[in-house]
Scaffold this motif. Structure first.
Motif, PDB file in Angstrom:
ATOM      1  N   LEU A  51      -3.680   0.982  -5.807  1.00  0.00           N
ATOM      2  CA  LEU A  51      -3.936   2.396  -6.106  1.00  0.00           C
ATOM      3  C   LEU A  51      -5.429   2.672  -6.261  1.00  0.00           C
ATOM      4  O   LEU A  51      -5.904   3.769  -5.967  1.00  0.00           O
ATOM      5  N   LYS A  52      -6.175   1.667  -6.706  1.00  0.00           N
ATOM      6  CA  LYS A  52      -7.631   1.830  -6.815  1.00  0.00           C
ATOM      7  C   LYS A  52      -8.231   2.012  -5.419  1.00  0.00           C
ATOM      8  O   LYS A  52      -9.117   2.853  -5.214  1.00  0.00           O
ATOM      9  N   CYS A  53      -7.749   1.230  -4.436  1.00  0.00           N
ATOM     10  CA  CYS A  53      -8.225   1.382  -3.055  1.00  0.00           C
ATOM     11  C   CYS A  53      -7.917   2.782  -2.540  1.00  0.00           C
ATOM     12  O   CYS A  53      -8.758   3.433  -1.907  1.00  0.00           O
ATOM     13  N   ASN A  54      -6.684   3.244  -2.810  1.00  0.00           N
ATOM     14  CA  ASN A  54      -6.290   4.574  -2.345  1.00  0.00           C
ATOM     15  C   ASN A  54      -7.167   5.665  -2.951  1.00  0.00           C
ATOM     16  O   ASN A  54      -7.615   6.591  -2.268  1.00  0.00           O
ATOM     17  N   SER A  55      -7.421   5.544  -4.268  1.00  0.00           N
ATOM     18  CA  SER A  55      -8.222   6.561  -4.953  1.00  0.00           C
ATOM     19  C   SER A  55      -9.649   6.584  -4.422  1.00  0.00           C
ATOM     20  O   SER A  55     -10.247   7.653  -4.241  1.00  0.00           O
ATOM     21  N   GLU A  56     -10.221   5.402  -4.176  1.00  0.00           N
ATOM     22  CA  GLU A  56     -11.593   5.339  -3.674  1.00  0.00           C
ATOM     23  C   GLU A  56     -11.694   5.946  -2.277  1.00  0.00           C
ATOM     24  O   GLU A  56     -12.654   6.648  -1.957  1.00  0.00           O
ATOM     25  N   LEU A  92       5.351  -1.891  -2.362  1.00  0.00           N
ATOM     26  CA  LEU A  92       5.659  -0.891  -1.340  1.00  0.00           C
ATOM     27  C   LEU A  92       4.425  -0.086  -0.959  1.00  0.00           C
ATOM     28  O   LEU A  92       4.212   0.235   0.213  1.00  0.00           O
ATOM     29  N   THR A  93       3.582   0.241  -1.918  1.00  0.00           N
ATOM     30  CA  THR A  93       2.375   1.021  -1.641  1.00  0.00           C
ATOM     31  C   THR A  93       1.424   0.248  -0.728  1.00  0.00           C
ATOM     32  O   THR A  93       0.791   0.817   0.160  1.00  0.00           O
ATOM     33  N   TYR A  94       1.306  -1.057  -0.941  1.00  0.00           N
ATOM     34  CA  TYR A  94       0.428  -1.891  -0.133  1.00  0.00           C
ATOM     35  C   TYR A  94       0.836  -1.852   1.338  1.00  0.00           C
ATOM     36  O   TYR A  94       0.005  -1.648   2.231  1.00  0.00           O
ATOM     37  N   HIS A  95       2.127  -2.019   1.601  1.00  0.00           N
ATOM     38  CA  HIS A  95       2.600  -2.025   2.985  1.00  0.00           C
ATOM     39  C   HIS A  95       2.457  -0.649   3.634  1.00  0.00           C
ATOM     40  O   HIS A  95       2.126  -0.533   4.814  1.00  0.00           O
ATOM     41  N   PHE A 244      -1.124  11.582  -1.695  1.00  0.00           N
ATOM     42  CA  PHE A 244      -0.144  10.601  -1.250  1.00  0.00           C
ATOM     43  C   PHE A 244      -0.826   9.243  -1.111  1.00  0.00           C
ATOM     44  O   PHE A 244      -2.050   9.114  -1.205  1.00  0.00           O
ATOM     45  N   ALA A 245      -0.014   8.197  -0.868  1.00  0.00           N
ATOM     46  CA  ALA A 245      -0.547   6.836  -0.830  1.00  0.00           C
ATOM     47  C   ALA A 245      -1.579   6.636   0.266  1.00  0.00           C
ATOM     48  O   ALA A 245      -2.454   5.769   0.150  1.00  0.00           O
ATOM     49  N   ASP A 246      -1.510   7.429   1.343  1.00  0.00           N
ATOM     50  CA  ASP A 246      -2.488   7.288   2.424  1.00  0.00           C
ATOM     51  C   ASP A 246      -3.748   8.121   2.203  1.00  0.00           C
ATOM     52  O   ASP A 246      -4.610   8.210   3.072  1.00  0.00           O
ATOM     53  N   GLY A 247      -3.855   8.759   1.047  1.00  0.00           N
ATOM     54  CA  GLY A 247      -5.037   9.553   0.717  1.00  0.00           C
ATOM     55  C   GLY A 247      -4.932  11.016   1.080  1.00  0.00           C
ATOM     56  O   GLY A 247      -5.779  11.814   0.686  1.00  0.00           O
ATOM     57  N   SER A 248      -3.898  11.402   1.832  1.00  0.00           N
ATOM     58  CA  SER A 248      -3.744  12.799   2.241  1.00  0.00           C
ATOM     59  C   SER A 248      -3.100  13.620   1.135  1.00  0.00           C
ATOM     60  O   SER A 248      -2.486  13.077   0.215  1.00  0.00           O
TER      61      SER A 248
END
Length: 446
Positions: A51-56, A92-95, A244-248
């Motif tokens: 989630l840190k990667c997604n937020s960044e 699941l978020t990672y994949h 969302f998990a992909d940043g959108s």
């Protein structure tokens, strides 16, 4: 235009139970199913920082810029995700992030080789209220099929909207307005139908106690016609993303993408997901260290289950299994009796509250002694966590916002007992009819 009643041939690409077009799962679908199975084990993702990667990534791309800047941020995002592979392989978020990065690189013609940079941090602005859209603006926001009410056949009755809520230790209000208190430790599906799936993970509140609360929530919106791409929203304790998990923040690049969007109401505390293409609104909150969930959904969408799916554990529709339910009325009675016995010795329970002090505290926020009030008392007695008072309060506030019938906001014990008795009566009748049918068949066979 097709209505949801005519969309039975639409196949979702992801969820907890997916199959390929001809009954054979594709390699991608098998991977997604395996990812979900791995995600059922909470220990896998305790150290996962996806989630840190997604937020960044979201922070670095929030302001539109040159295409090359986007590709640079995307490569940095890819590097961040790859660094989490060891601890996140079962998440699941990672994949989902892996597949999202591949899609974005392809869409924007980004090379995997090239400069990367750490995302630029930005000072978050206070959340602005969502803009009020005029009818003409809404009508231009994608095709009619992407707006639930407008896609219904003419001269039909207005849709019946239902509500489900999940909060506290944990308490469940089903789409049928049954109110239950459950154990349900670990991962459980709240919703699973043709359009979306919702899964919660509940963890112990106090070591050695039966008290659990929601620490993780995953929502998958399945791709739908020309309206939205498949999107996943994932939240956990101290990570309530505004995307969302992909940043959108919307449903992708399709014509009706804006009929699915994430709206941040209070940073880190309150997020609303609007899915107008299926007439659905979801509210996710973090209260204290735990999450609450509430949804408003048309009855037709609620019951749009895939053929062959096992829906017994669809908690918002069927409630918690009987062996997972807790009768907090008996718990409350024992607490009151214990206080009466120990009144001369102590006025404080093991978790810091007596029955009377818990009632007084809950009364501050919930003046009506309905089941929301009693669930608050139960949570304070079982955990001692004062934040559960606010969880019950916000759960009721969400009912007032999402439930379509103001006369059914409150649920009282007598009404709940009558519903329970009615359900038991239906079960007894069902058993009787099955036995009668068996006897008739036996007679005919003889």
């Amino acid at each position: 235009m097709q209505s949801p009643r005519e969309r039975s041939t639409v196949r979702a690409r992801a969820g907890w139970m997916v199959m390929g077009e001809r009954g054979r799962p594709s390699a991608l679908e098998v991977c997604r199913v395996l990812a979900v199975l791995f995600s059922l084990f909470p220990s896998v993702s305790l150290q996962c920082k996806i989630l840190k990667c997604n937020s960044e990534f979201w922070a670095s791309t929030s302001n539109s810029g040159p295409e090359e800047e986007f590709c640079t941020a995307l490569r940095a995002y890819n590097s961040c995700v790859r660094r989490t592979a060891r601890t996140c392989r079962g998440d699941l978020t990672y994949h989902s992030a892996q597949h999202g990065i591949e899609d974005l690189m392809s869409q924007h013609n980004c090379s995997k080789e090239g400069p990367t940079s750490h995302p630029r941090t930005r000072t978050p602005l206070p959340p602005a209220p969502p803009p009020v859209m005029t009818d003409s603006q809404e009508r231009s926001d994608g095709p009619e099929v992407c707006h639930y009410e407008r896609s219904l056949p003419r001269n039909t009755a207005p849709p019946n909207y239902t509500h489900c809520g999940f909060f506290g230790d944990p308490h469940l209000r089903t789409f049928g307005d049954d109110f239950q208190t459950c154990k349900v430790e670990g991962a459980w599906p709240l919703i699973h139908n043709k359009y979306l799936s919702v899964q919660v993970t509940n963890t112990p509140v106090v070591p050695g106690s039966f008290a659990t609360a929601t620490s993780k929530l995953t929502i998958i919106f399945k791709n739908f016609q020309e309206c939205v791409d498949q999107k996943m929203y994932h939240a956990e304790t101290d990570e309530l993303p505004a995307a969302f998990a992909d940043g959108s923040k919307n449903g992708g690049d399709r014509n009706g993408a804006n009929t699915l969007r994430v709206v941040e109401k209070v940073a880190g505390q309150h997020v609303e997901i609007q899915a107008r293409y299926i007439g659905t609104t979801i509210v996710v909150r973090q209260v204290g260290r735990y999450l609450t969930f509430a949804v408003r959904m048309p009855e037709e969408v609620v019951n749009s289950v895939e053929e062959g799916d096992n829906q017994d554990l669809y908690l918002c529709l069927h409630g918690c299994p009987a062996n997972q339910r807790i009768d907090f009325r008996n718990f409350r009675a024992r607490a009151a009796e214990a206080q009466s016995v120990s009144r001369t010795r102590s006025n404080t329970g093991a978790n810091g509250f007596t029955y009377q002090s818990a009632k007084t505290k809950c009364k501050e926020r919930l003046p009506v002694e309905d089941l929301y009030f009693h669930s608050c008392v139960f949570d304070l007695l079982s955990s001692g966590d004062i934040n559960f008072t606010m969880a019950a309060y916000y759960a009721f506030e969400d009912v007032k916002m999402l439930h379509s019938n103001s006369k059914r906001y409150h649920i009282f014990e007598k009404a709940a007992e009558m519903n329970s008795a009615e359900q038991k009566g239906r079960n007894v009748l069902s058993v009787f009819l099955v036995n009668l049918l068996a006897v008739l068949l036996w007679t005919v066979c003889l």
